[in-house]
Design an enzyme around this catalytic site. Sequence first.
Site, PDB file in Angstrom:
ATOM      1  NE  ARG A  37      -4.485   1.991   2.380  1.00  0.00           N
ATOM      2  CZ  ARG A  37      -4.355   1.490   3.633  1.00  0.00           C
ATOM      3  NH1 ARG A  37      -5.263   1.780   4.547  1.00  0.00           N
ATOM      4  NH2 ARG A  37      -3.369   0.657   3.908  1.00  0.00           N
ATOM      5  CG  ASN A  74       1.453  -6.280   4.598  1.00  0.00           C
ATOM      6  OD1 ASN A  74       1.228  -6.714   5.721  1.00  0.00           O
ATOM      7  ND2 ASN A  74       1.755  -7.065   3.581  1.00  0.00           N
ATOM      8  CB  CYS A  98      -0.906   0.027   1.228  1.00  0.00           C
ATOM      9  SG  CYS A  98      -1.900  -1.459   1.474  1.00  0.00           S
TER      10      CYS A  98
END
Length: 324
Positions: A16, A79, A2
């Site tokens: 995002r 992540n 991401c």
Amino acid sequence: MCTAITYSTKDHYFGRNLDLNVSYHEQVTITPRNYPFTYRRVGDVPHHYAMIGMATVVDDYPLYYEATNETGLSMAGLNFPGNADFKPEASGLDNVTPFEFIPWILGQCATVGEAKQRLETINLVNIDFSNELRLHPLHWMIADQQQSIVVEPLKNGLRVYDNPVGVLTNNPSFDYQLFNLNDYRHVSTKLPDNTFAKALDLEAYCLGLGGHGLPGDLSSTSRFVRATFARFNSVAGTTESESVSQFFKLLDTVMQTRGLNEAADGTFEYTIYSSCCNMDRGIYYYQTYENSQITAVSLFNEDLDGTRLIAYPLVTGQQIHYAN
């Protein structure tokens, strides 16, 4: 993987790309002030700041991917595999599970400064949501209208970094990502001078040559560089439409196309959705992979003194305007 960014024109924005190989039925979710947050190892918080963001709702609990509260404080989890390290319970600390971290901070803090104070006593504890929903290895970006920080739970403890670039991707750790920008100090939006050989008449044959060396792959380090370059050199108008459109264009520079990034199981990571929240007005905008129309949900158009979650399923089908 991401990418999260902040951006400012007349107002302030946070959002995002969520890049995964599978959707978890996420929805735009509003948590009103009197929704009773029950935490696993710390005291319940029945009254808190209202918030809006993207979440998977399980058993009436919002598992937020990112959110913005009514003061504008915003937070996103990204992540961080192989690096994130969650700890056993510790006495004398606030033992908060990672899936509770976003509402814990946004429910009680109005600014990054207040969040930093909370972080001094927090212990991100290794407790899964359920046997079916295990913890994901994450790190987080927290931002208000003036500043941004990154929070990384590492084996040697919780690290909190000031974030002068307003960007976060994934591995490696944030301190490396910042240092790595030094390798790209020559990249420019302008046509470069001929420093190769003054004796040669080398032609600037097209625009964009100043961007030579800007990485174009999908790795987290390359996306960090590309997003930072785009964010700092972006030029946008100050209207809401211009600002939101520009924010999504910034995210487009690091979006992932299905089929280009294969996971170990043969599936492909892609940008499931992109989000942009106006931190000042509480308006949450999003696009999905198959719907490029921008959809908006306003925090302040709801009853924020309620006790129940308010969820809006994503509009995922492409919205096409036929001109004839």
